[in-house]
Design a protein around this motif. Structure first.
Motif, PDB file in Angstrom:
ATOM      1  N   TYR B 103       0.841  -1.198   0.000  1.00 22.99           N
ATOM      2  CA  TYR B 103       0.000   0.000   0.000  1.00 22.99           C
ATOM      3  C   TYR B 103       0.875   1.247   0.000  1.00 22.99           C
ATOM      4  O   TYR B 103       0.562   2.241  -0.652  1.00 22.99           O
ATOM      5  CB  TYR B 103      -0.938   0.011   1.211  1.00 22.99           C
ATOM      6  N   LEU B 106       2.260   1.751  -3.490  1.00 17.25           N
ATOM      7  CA  LEU B 106       1.213   2.235  -4.401  1.00 17.25           C
ATOM      8  C   LEU B 106       0.979   3.722  -4.176  1.00 17.25           C
ATOM      9  O   LEU B 106       0.962   4.516  -5.110  1.00 17.25           O
ATOM     10  CB  LEU B 106      -0.089   1.466  -4.168  1.00 17.25           C
ATOM     11  N   VAL B 110       2.028   6.440  -7.056  1.00 18.00           N
ATOM     12  CA  VAL B 110       0.960   7.208  -7.705  1.00 18.00           C
ATOM     13  C   VAL B 110       1.077   8.692  -7.373  1.00 18.00           C
ATOM     14  O   VAL B 110       1.096   9.544  -8.259  1.00 18.00           O
ATOM     15  CB  VAL B 110      -0.427   6.662  -7.278  1.00 18.00           C
ATOM     16  N   THR B 114       2.497  11.649  -9.945  1.00 19.68           N
ATOM     17  CA  THR B 114       1.558  12.734 -10.238  1.00 19.68           C
ATOM     18  C   THR B 114       2.174  14.093  -9.897  1.00 19.68           C
ATOM     19  O   THR B 114       2.164  15.022 -10.709  1.00 19.68           O
ATOM     20  CB  THR B 114       0.255  12.542  -9.430  1.00 19.68           C
ATOM     21  N   MET B 172      -4.429   0.919   9.502  1.00 20.36           N
ATOM     22  CA  MET B 172      -3.355   0.938   8.510  1.00 20.36           C
ATOM     23  C   MET B 172      -3.058   2.334   7.984  1.00 20.36           C
ATOM     24  O   MET B 172      -1.977   2.589   7.466  1.00 20.36           O
ATOM     25  CB  MET B 172      -3.729   0.049   7.322  1.00 20.36           C
ATOM     26  N   VAL B 173      -4.023   3.251   8.123  1.00 16.69           N
ATOM     27  CA  VAL B 173      -3.899   4.547   7.461  1.00 16.69           C
ATOM     28  C   VAL B 173      -2.654   5.323   7.906  1.00 16.69           C
ATOM     29  O   VAL B 173      -1.835   5.733   7.086  1.00 16.69           O
ATOM     30  CB  VAL B 173      -5.167   5.390   7.691  1.00 16.69           C
ATOM     31  N   ILE B 176       0.812   3.849   6.870  1.00 15.84           N
ATOM     32  CA  ILE B 176       1.033   3.953   5.421  1.00 15.84           C
ATOM     33  C   ILE B 176       1.407   5.387   5.050  1.00 15.84           C
ATOM     34  O   ILE B 176       2.373   5.632   4.324  1.00 15.84           O
ATOM     35  CB  ILE B 176      -0.220   3.492   4.643  1.00 15.84           C
ATOM     36  N   PHE B 219       1.652  11.468 -21.587  1.00 19.66           N
ATOM     37  CA  PHE B 219       1.574  10.069 -21.160  1.00 19.66           C
ATOM     38  C   PHE B 219       2.208   9.102 -22.141  1.00 19.66           C
ATOM     39  O   PHE B 219       2.814   8.124 -21.748  1.00 19.66           O
ATOM     40  CB  PHE B 219       0.113   9.673 -20.893  1.00 19.66           C
ATOM     41  N   LYS B 220       2.040   9.405 -23.447  1.00 21.48           N
ATOM     42  CA  LYS B 220       2.507   8.464 -24.455  1.00 21.48           C
ATOM     43  C   LYS B 220       3.995   8.606 -24.716  1.00 21.48           C
ATOM     44  O   LYS B 220       4.715   7.630 -24.841  1.00 21.48           O
ATOM     45  CB  LYS B 220       1.745   8.718 -25.752  1.00 21.48           C
ATOM     46  N   ARG B 224       6.868   7.932 -20.348  1.00 22.39           N
ATOM     47  CA  ARG B 224       7.449   6.611 -20.507  1.00 22.39           C
ATOM     48  C   ARG B 224       8.977   6.646 -20.406  1.00 22.39           C
ATOM     49  O   ARG B 224       9.591   5.873 -19.705  1.00 22.39           O
ATOM     50  CB  ARG B 224       7.044   6.052 -21.862  1.00 22.39           C
ATOM     51  N   GLY B 296      13.786  -2.926 -20.289  1.00 21.00           N
ATOM     52  CA  GLY B 296      13.586  -3.411 -21.654  1.00 21.00           C
ATOM     53  C   GLY B 296      12.204  -3.066 -22.174  1.00 21.00           C
ATOM     54  O   GLY B 296      12.025  -2.751 -23.351  1.00 21.00           O
ATOM     55  N   ILE B 297      11.232  -3.129 -21.281  1.00 17.91           N
ATOM     56  CA  ILE B 297       9.861  -2.835 -21.711  1.00 17.91           C
ATOM     57  C   ILE B 297       9.691  -1.337 -21.964  1.00 17.91           C
ATOM     58  O   ILE B 297       9.102  -0.908 -22.936  1.00 17.91           O
ATOM     59  CB  ILE B 297       8.860  -3.327 -20.644  1.00 17.91           C
ATOM     60  N   LEU B 298      10.239  -0.523 -21.041  1.00 23.09           N
ATOM     61  CA  LEU B 298      10.065   0.925 -21.147  1.00 23.09           C
ATOM     62  C   LEU B 298      10.858   1.498 -22.317  1.00 23.09           C
ATOM     63  O   LEU B 298      10.404   2.385 -23.005  1.00 23.09           O
ATOM     64  CB  LEU B 298      10.516   1.602 -19.854  1.00 23.09           C
ATOM     65  N   PRO B 300      12.903   0.088 -25.515  1.00 22.23           N
ATOM     66  CA  PRO B 300      13.344  -1.066 -26.311  1.00 22.23           C
ATOM     67  C   PRO B 300      14.810  -0.963 -26.742  1.00 22.23           C
ATOM     68  O   PRO B 300      15.400  -1.956 -27.128  1.00 22.23           O
ATOM     69  CB  PRO B 300      12.431  -1.008 -27.547  1.00 22.23           C
TER      70      PRO B 300
END
Lengths: 543, 310
Positions: B103, B106, B110, B114, B172-173, B176, B219-220, B224, B296-298, B300
């Motif tokens: 948690y 995440l 995020v 942002t 948990m709040v 975290i 984003f595109k 990346r 490799g994914i991010l 090539p």
């Protein structure tokens, strides 16, 4: 292109997940576990903190407060300490003592039962006590049983279990033979390492004590739930012979190791008692919220009489007399401890009803003028023009550091001696202290059983607790004789004399006696904290 | 590709073995023993205990036995908590630490990304300053201060959340939040810096010139590539957060595995020291592997296997 979509999707999922957790958290009502018994008014639940996971609920293994404070309420030995810390009949309804004071015959209550319904029998005690002494058990508490005939030899791999003089005369009669009459025997056996063990259960499941589901109790409470490392719950044991006098329905033990958190939980009502956090001690003491009980034990310093310059008695005494214990507790520790001018703590009464500590008086008390004089004398005796360098060593901890620095200051001001300070991680410190590698080092002692002899026997020659290199034949003899003496008056005379010899030779500097300070909810009554012994909840109650 | 995985796996095993060996001998070189306490047990009992835990055997024999057991995933019994095994302890503690860590990650990822993106898009603007002030605060305020502050404000002064323990989502709040601020700040700053760099690249200008919508560009195309440095820190960050943090778990009385790292060393509880180290190393090595895969994914252009790239 696909990959980008995948990443975008992943990011979206993260958001979604985060949102999900957020709503889950917001939507659910908190379980009412934290709030003291608001849910069901009828049920009396006490909320305590154990600090950490108990080392073990196996009676002879968990030789520490985190195991035995709770175990003391789950099980019960032949005797139990009452509100005034005296041993009273418990699992045994009464007992006979032979004329020479060495053979005790205990009659176990007919209604003494295990929580699974089994009878508590004399065999359970025989099994448990022999197991305590069995070298293969590896119990650190085994030495407490050494006053039983044959016990020490068996525990040291030199004898056999059959020679240990404990026996079941019949199902409910238990007989034990001691090596010498011991006035404090009935008090020692209230200790958790002497609790019976249900032989039948233990043979079927040797790890019976490891989980709540297999735990069999014979005390005021039984173990209902145990979430390791998190919390455990005890509930009233209906099978307990004195269940009618047990007032609480449930005791919930959290495991919060941080004292500040514990205190915060106490202020919000999630706990009913709390330790006093160091930083807030001053304020809380002033507000009058802190309760203080004695604890039999002492914070002190050990000289090493095999190292220069402390081979000289006068130099040792000079250092000891230069310490102002009163200042130490009032200005440094600030925890309302009693300053120590002797080694045996308060709370032990001789046959005439006098307190040991008061009767034997202040044996080594701050006296700067005399300290200076003795230092001079000692240096002359040794032919020192300047005093060899002295290093004071303590195990790394804030509270130890404060005291060490105060001592350094006192030696400087009162004797004009510059003492170096050194600190060490506690495990290494303990090993080096036992090996006599320090000149002057921090020590503490907490009594294992309620008798002055337990304090004094530390300093007999060769005792693993001696750790000073100090040895005195007369002292050794007095301790030996006192252990064999049946006449209480004579025994106390010997112990008075022994303590005087000890402090006259000054292999130690007493600093302060320990105490127990705590905060407790006003709704809670009847929790007993013994100076020697473990937390007692049998008579505890909550409004 | 398969040979790459096999090679990587072998390298991982060797790394782990080196760590195990190093830790094992270092740990035994440290002075002190598990049975060194203020109270002394007598010599006979001490001997029994030592033989029970095989501490009386030569170090090399102990080492051999440990490796043998380790291959069978048996981490041995704890010396301090004699009725528990290290497997039990980790098996209990890790899920809790993992839950808290997951948690936290995440939230940190995020909110960090942002903040970083918005700060970069509004470079030198109000949002940038605001976001970076938050980030600087997050980095400079240690999590235990944050924890104490949160408890004082949100559990004691305004009793919204419970003070401590780990028994419901409400519990948990606070932990975290306390644990996430640091990583969030790091991620936010990294994201901002690399976003700023990427945004000045030619291909972004090209994208703008093509008339793509700003959202698509960010984003595109931009994010990346900007994420590479973030992913780099995430590997070790994730490993340490997922295996529990001593301070936060202590303050909030969370039954995770963070405390074992510290307590075991203080107690010289050898099997637990080994167990926690092996476990942590394994997770860390795995995370670093995942990071390499993510590269490799991010991007090539980064090939996992050079020979194949020919």
């Amino acid at each position: 292109m696909k990959k980008i979509t995948a990443i975008l999707a992943a990011v979206m999922m993260l958001f979604a997940l985060a949102a999900c957790t957020a709503t889950k958290e917001a939507g659910k009502e908190p379980k009412d576990e934290g709030k003291g018994g608001e849910k069901e008014k009828v049920e009396k639940v006490l909320y305590l903190n154990n600090g950490q996971e108990p080392t073990s609920f196996d009676p002879p293994i968990g030789f520490d407060a985190v195991s035995w404070n709770s175990l003391n309420n789950l099980m019960e030995g032949l005797t139990r300490l009452d509100e005034s810390h005296q041993p009273k009949a418990a699992t045994a309804k009464n007992w006979d003592v032979s004329d020479d004071g060495k053979v005790y015959t205990f009659h176990i209550r007919d209604d003494a039962k295990w929580s699974n319904g089994d009878d508590v029998t004399a065999d359970d005690f025989v099994f448990a006590w022999k197991r305590l002494l069995d070298p293969n058990t590896g119990s650190p508490a085994a030495f407490l049983g050494y006053f039983i005939e044959g016990a020490e030899a068996y525990n040291n791999n030199e004898g056999s279990a059959d020679d240990v003089k404990v026996k079941a005369v019949d199902k409910k009669t238990f007989e034990v033979t001691l090596i010498s009459p011991q006035a404090y025997f009935l008090s020692v056996i209230s200790n958790p390492c002497f609790f019976p063990i249900n032989e039948k259960v233990a043979k079927e499941n040797p790890q019976w004590f490891a989980e709540a589901s297999s735990f069999v109790a014979n005390g005021p409470f039984k173990l209902a739930e145990w979430n390791h490392d998190s919390d455990f719950t005890m509930v009233k044991n209906d099978k307990y012979w004195d269940a009618k006098n047990v007032k609480l329905d449930k005791v919930h033990w959290a495991m919060v190791s941080d004292t500040n958190t514990e205190y915060q939980m106490f202020t919000t009502g999630e706990l009913d008692t709390s330790d006093v956090p160091g930083e807030l001690a001053d304020k809380l003491f002033k507000e009058g919220n802190v309760k203080v009980e004695d604890q039999a034990g002492q914070y002190f310093y050990r000289f090493n009489v095999t190292m220069k310059p402390f081979q000289n008695e006068n130099i040792r005494k000079a250092f000891a007399l230069a310490v102002d214990q009163k200042q130490m507790v009032e200005l440094v520790t600030k925890n309302q401890e009693k300053p120590a001018y002797g080694f045996v703590s308060y709370g032990f009464k001789d046959p005439a009803g006098n307190d040991f500590r008061k009767q034997n008086g202040d044996l080594i008390k701050t006296d700067v003028a005399k300290a200076k004089e003795l230092l001079k004398k000692g240096m002359e005796e040794e032919g020192y023009a300047t005093l060899p360098e002295v290093t004071l060593t303590y195990s790394t901890l804030d509270t130890h550091k404060k005291i060490a620095e105060a001592l350094q200051q006192m030696f400087k001001e009162n004797l004009g001696v510059d003492v170096k300070l050194a600190n060490m991680e506690s495990s290494v410190f303990a090993a080096d202290q036992k090996a006599l590698k320090f000149q002057l080092s921090r020590s503490s002692f907490l009594a294992d059983y309620a008798d002055p002899i337990n304090f004094l026997e530390n300093f007999i020659t060769g005792s693993p607790m001696n750790r000073t290199g100090w040895s005195n034949a007369e002292f050794d003899q007095l301790i030996k004789d006192a252990k064999l003496e049946k006449d209480e008056k004579k025994r106390y005379e010997m112990m008075y004399k022994a303590e005087k010899i000890l402090l006259d030779a000054a292999p130690i500097i007493p600093i302060h006696f320990y105490n127990q300070t705590y905060l407790q909810s006003k709704e809670v009554t009847g929790i007993v904290r013994h100076p020697v012994g473990y937390l007692e909840l049998k008579w505890a109650d909550k409004k | 590709m398969n040979t790459y995985f096999i090679k990587r796996f072998v390298a991982m095993i060797i790394t782990l073995w080196l760590i195990v060996t190093g830790t094992f001998f270092l740990m035994h070189w440290v002075p002190g023993s598990p049975f060194n306490e203020e109270r002394t047990t007598n010599a006979a009992i001490q001997k029994n205990l030592e033989s029970y835990y095989q501490l009386d055997k030569p170090l090399l024999v102990q080492y051999g036995n440990y490796l043998k057991a380790l291959v069978q995933f048996d981490l041995g019994p704890s010396i301090k908590k004699s009725s528990q095994t290290v497997n039990d302890m980790l098996g209990r503690g890790f899920p809790v630490s993992f839950e808290l860590g997951l948690y936290t990650l995440l939230l940190a990822i995020v909110s960090g990304i942002t903040l970083g993106v918005f700060a970069a898009l509004r470079h030198n603007g109000l949002i940038d300053y605001l976001a970076m002030s938050i980030a600087v605060l997050g980095i400079s305020v240690p999590n235990f201060v944050m924890a104490t502050l949160l408890i004082q404000q949100l559990a004691v002064n305004i009793p919204i959340f419970p003070v401590a323990t780990w028994s419901s989502p409400m519990h948990m709040v606070l932990p975290i939040l306390a644990l996430a601020t640091g990583p969030m700040a790091i991620i936010a700053r990294l994201t901002r810096t690399s976003m700023l760099e990427v945004l000045t690249q030619d291909y972004i200008r090209t994208a703008k010139a093509k008339g793509l919508s700003p959202v698509k560009i960010v984003f595109k195309h931009a994010l990346r590539n900007a994420l590479l440095p973030v992913v780099t820190v995430l590997g070790s960050l994730a490993a340490s957060i997922l295996t529990g943090t001593f301070v936060i778990e202590k303050i909030f009385a969370i039954p995770g595995m963070g405390k074992y790292f510290v307590d075991s060393i203080n107690n010289r509880d050898y099997p637990v020291i080994m167990g926690t180290t092996v476990f942590y190393s394994a997770i860390l090595i795995l995370m670093l592997f995942l990071v390499d895969l993510a590269y490799g994914i991010l991007d090539p252009r980064i090939k996992l296997h050079k020979k194949e790239a020919k």
